[in-house]
Design an enzyme around this catalytic site. Structure first.
Site, PDB file in Angstrom:
ATOM      1  N   ASP A  98      24.869   6.291 -77.559  1.00  0.00           N
ATOM      2  CA  ASP A  98      24.278   7.402 -76.834  1.00  0.00           C
ATOM      3  C   ASP A  98      24.577   7.177 -75.357  1.00  0.00           C
ATOM      4  OD1 ASP A  98      22.993   9.679 -76.213  1.00  0.00           O
ATOM      5  OD2 ASP A  98      20.976   8.990 -76.734  1.00  0.00           O
ATOM      6  N   ASP A 280      19.445   9.611 -86.249  1.00  0.00           N
ATOM      7  CA  ASP A 280      19.091   8.278 -85.766  1.00  0.00           C
ATOM      8  C   ASP A 280      17.679   8.347 -85.233  1.00  0.00           C
ATOM      9  OD1 ASP A 280      19.770   9.599 -83.037  1.00  0.00           O
ATOM     10  OD2 ASP A 280      18.887   7.664 -82.522  1.00  0.00           O
ATOM     11  N   CYS A 318      10.911   1.087-104.424  1.00  0.00           N
ATOM     12  CA  CYS A 318      11.913   0.631-103.452  1.00  0.00           C
ATOM     13  C   CYS A 318      12.596  -0.657-103.889  1.00  0.00           C
ATOM     14  CB  CYS A 318      11.233   0.419-102.106  1.00  0.00           C
ATOM     15  SG  CYS A 318      12.363  -0.113-100.802  1.00  0.00           S
ATOM     16  N   CYS A 320      14.391  -2.624-101.784  1.00  0.00           N
ATOM     17  CA  CYS A 320      14.786  -3.395-100.593  1.00  0.00           C
ATOM     18  C   CYS A 320      14.413  -4.859-100.740  1.00  0.00           C
ATOM     19  CB  CYS A 320      14.176  -2.810 -99.332  1.00  0.00           C
ATOM     20  SG  CYS A 320      12.477  -3.324 -99.001  1.00  0.00           S
ATOM     21  N   CYS A 323      10.565  -5.329-100.682  1.00  0.00           N
ATOM     22  CA  CYS A 323       9.807  -4.832-101.840  1.00  0.00           C
ATOM     23  C   CYS A 323      10.118  -5.586-103.125  1.00  0.00           C
ATOM     24  CB  CYS A 323      10.055  -3.347-102.030  1.00  0.00           C
ATOM     25  SG  CYS A 323       9.224  -2.358-100.752  1.00  0.00           S
ATOM     26  N   HIS A 349      12.331  -2.849 -94.518  1.00  0.00           N
ATOM     27  CA  HIS A 349      11.941  -1.873 -95.530  1.00  0.00           C
ATOM     28  C   HIS A 349      12.122  -0.451 -95.001  1.00  0.00           C
ATOM     29  CE1 HIS A 349       9.668   0.473 -98.396  1.00  0.00           C
ATOM     30  NE2 HIS A 349       8.974   0.955 -97.379  1.00  0.00           N
TER      31      HIS A 349
END
Lengths: 389, 389
Positions: A98, A280, A318, A320, A323, A349
């Site tokens: 950015d 984002d 989830c 991840c 998790c 997560h």
């Protein structure tokens, strides 16, 4: 011209549509991004508390860094001398920078805008700095991201039409200067890859200004993609959705559209529904540091006493790294004890949650079931939120 | 009796010797530990800033947690109800819990020792607590580590002989109570594995007290291993080395010896040279959080300006996840910017450094070259330390 070689090095292939939602592949010099996609934010060339291995395991394909922050610290010339962002931060996938337009207007103090640029005080050391479109292009060349955003004039979300028109028209004049400067600056040798400059459509919550901006910008170059800026900055949600619909209706359909700074789960689903391809936001990591976890049933605050003995994972569906290995009770213990692993697990997560959410959206678009899937997802997310708070 | 089934579930096989240094395999219900080994410290059931995947990748095989800290927060009964330490913290390898003897005497305030136990004020909330050998055994049963340390009376490193004798003899009387209590307490069902109680040899810097303690303890049970406590607590290094030589000369050679709380690189090498098999210390993570990295050439403070443009890894011979991916310049940027990834990378590197150092020591012992290797290693580590400071 959007950078030498940009035409060949960048591509966007749409391979599925469902209503206004699209599924595609955005190709960059550092690899592909399956869209719609969420980009994790690494403001200072690091996604807070996560390393590149964590991000890869979470399924993230593209990350974002920030020209304003990196110019102030450690300095974009140092990043260039260290071989550019990719090499410095150990991330060999696509990166977007950015421009700092948003930060100059949100973080810096005592800013004065004139037609040439902006004077501002650094939020770090109070030093007086000046950003012009030309300087920002030099900074982004030094950083060496795949996609670089134009320098724009950002205003508060509720600004009146006159203020919004002034800023939007200035942003378009600055875009032309960005385009010229970008073409004039030879990319530093260490990078050795093409960069694509993305314009940013501004115009506040005023449809006619957004339309004018989108049309004017569209005629300036064969852009590889478009940023949609100045949303999620204080305006009402229906205003944001309406503007998205208007803008995406006139932007070239064959190019990716990036809705800047938007990244709560419900906003992603609403955005995809309106044709957005890239997102984002600092939300997953910032909220993670504060103890909030995204779940399919809304947000959860892990510090609450009710999770003290809760042996379930943060989100039951989830996959991840947090998790699949840790219970809410353990992560709560980490937070209560100020242990850093707690915020790291929640950050991980939350990033994974948004990446996986976009993967589900892609699947639904591919199956032609996005409409039903997204409505069911939103209904579930909103209906039980009250039980989590 | 050191816990039902402990005899079968624990083993120590020495497969190499070089002088007093030994190489072996310590087998526990949760797997093997190649010795000599460094155990990473996870006081509150988390090695600060690292997750179990990080530790596995760093080569760590065994970690340590703390009964005092976990009793206060989140509570050992909660840990038991959540399935014990292994399950809670997602670490399926061997775990050792320290008893809290050291913490009661170093962290708590207003402590009063009597023959039965210790009254103290919690360092967290000022509440009055009482630890007895029996309570500590119940805590360690609840936590469910593979190896549990006895509750002992710890004193400052420079204590006179009378003070040291009083504490050492009390520690031995407490050891008998620990042994009885440990046998009486049925392990909580969720754990389902044997635990081994290790005694701790105390006696300050007074050789005769250490000898008496080692002999008295040796006759009390068929221990699976021995702790050597009360060192690295303020005494001079030569005193520590002399005591180690004396104690290891009388402890049963066929059992592992664990030098508690010692973990700077040079201390590990000196300890192995004197027959130590296991070490632990907060140094790698605590120093990592403060910006200090272990290297083969001594310690390095990453915050120093000289590293601003340094493109080398922290340690040029290191294969850790930080050294193979990031430069000193980038990690310095992370520290200067207060980015959490910085302290995480240094913590990871420092733990890996000690684990790898012990791996090299094992190789040298196996090759019969430990004497020469350790001297060369120490010479290099010490000779250039001044250039790092």
């Amino acid at each position: 011209m959007t950078g030498e070689g940009a035409g060949a090095a960048f591509a966007f292939d749409i391979d599925g549509r469902d209503g206004d939602a699209r599924r595609g592949v955005f190709t960059t010099p550092h690899g592909r991004v399956d869209t719609p996609a969420f980009m994790a934010v690494g403001t200072l060339a690091t996604v807070k508390s996560l390393d590149p291995g964590d991000l890869t395991r979470a399924g993230a394909q593209m990350i974002l860094a920030n020209a304003y922050h990196l110019h102030l610290r450690p300095g974009d010339e140092l990043v260039r001398d260290l071989g550019g962002l990719h090499r410095s931060m150990g991330w060999n996938g696509p990166i977007l920078t950015d421009s700092g337009g948003f930060q100059v207007f949100s973080l810096a103090t005592l800013r004065t805008v004139d037609e040439d640029g902006v004077d501002f005080r650094s939020h770090l050391d109070g030093s007086i700095r000046r950003f012009t479109p030309e300087l920002v292009m030099a900074i982004e060349r030094n950083l060496g991201a795949d996609v670089v955003m134009q320098f724009d004039h950002v205003i508060p979300g509720q600004s009146d039409a006159a203020t919004a028109r002034d800023a939007s028209e200035r942003s378009i004049r600055w875009l032309q200067r960005c385009l010229d400067a970008f073409a004039d600056i030879t990319p530093p040798p260490p990078h050795g890859h093409a960069q694509a400059l993305f314009p940013i459509v501004q115009g506040g919550i005023h449809p006619e200004l957004r339309l004018e901006a989108a049309k004017a910008i569209g005629g300036m170059s064969d852009w590889r993609g478009f940023g949609i800026g100045g949303l999620s900055v204080g305006e009402a949600k229906p205003d944001m959705y309406r503007i998205l619909e208007i803008v995406n209706d006139v932007l070239p359909r064959e190019r990716p559209r990036y809705l800047m700074g938007v990244g709560f789960p419900e906003d992603l689903v609403e955005g995809v529904r309106r044709g957005v391809d890239l997102f984002d936001c600092v939300a997953p990591t910032r909220m993670g540091r504060n103890g909030a976890a995204f779940t399919s049933d809304g947000r959860l605050n892990i510090k609450r006493a009710e999770y003290r003995t809760d042996q379930r994972p943060l989100d039951e569906g989830c996959a991840c790294a947090a998790c699949t290995r840790f219970t809410r009770a353990y992560i709560r213990h980490l937070f209560v004890s100020d242990e850093m692993l707690g915020l790291r697990l929640l950050s991980l997560h939350n990033v994974h949650f948004l990446v996986a959410l976009m993967r589900s959206a892609r699947d639904a678009i591919g199956n032609g079931t996005f409409g039903a899937w997204s409505q069911r997802w939103l209904d579930r997310y909103h209906s039980r939120s009250s039980t989590y708070a």
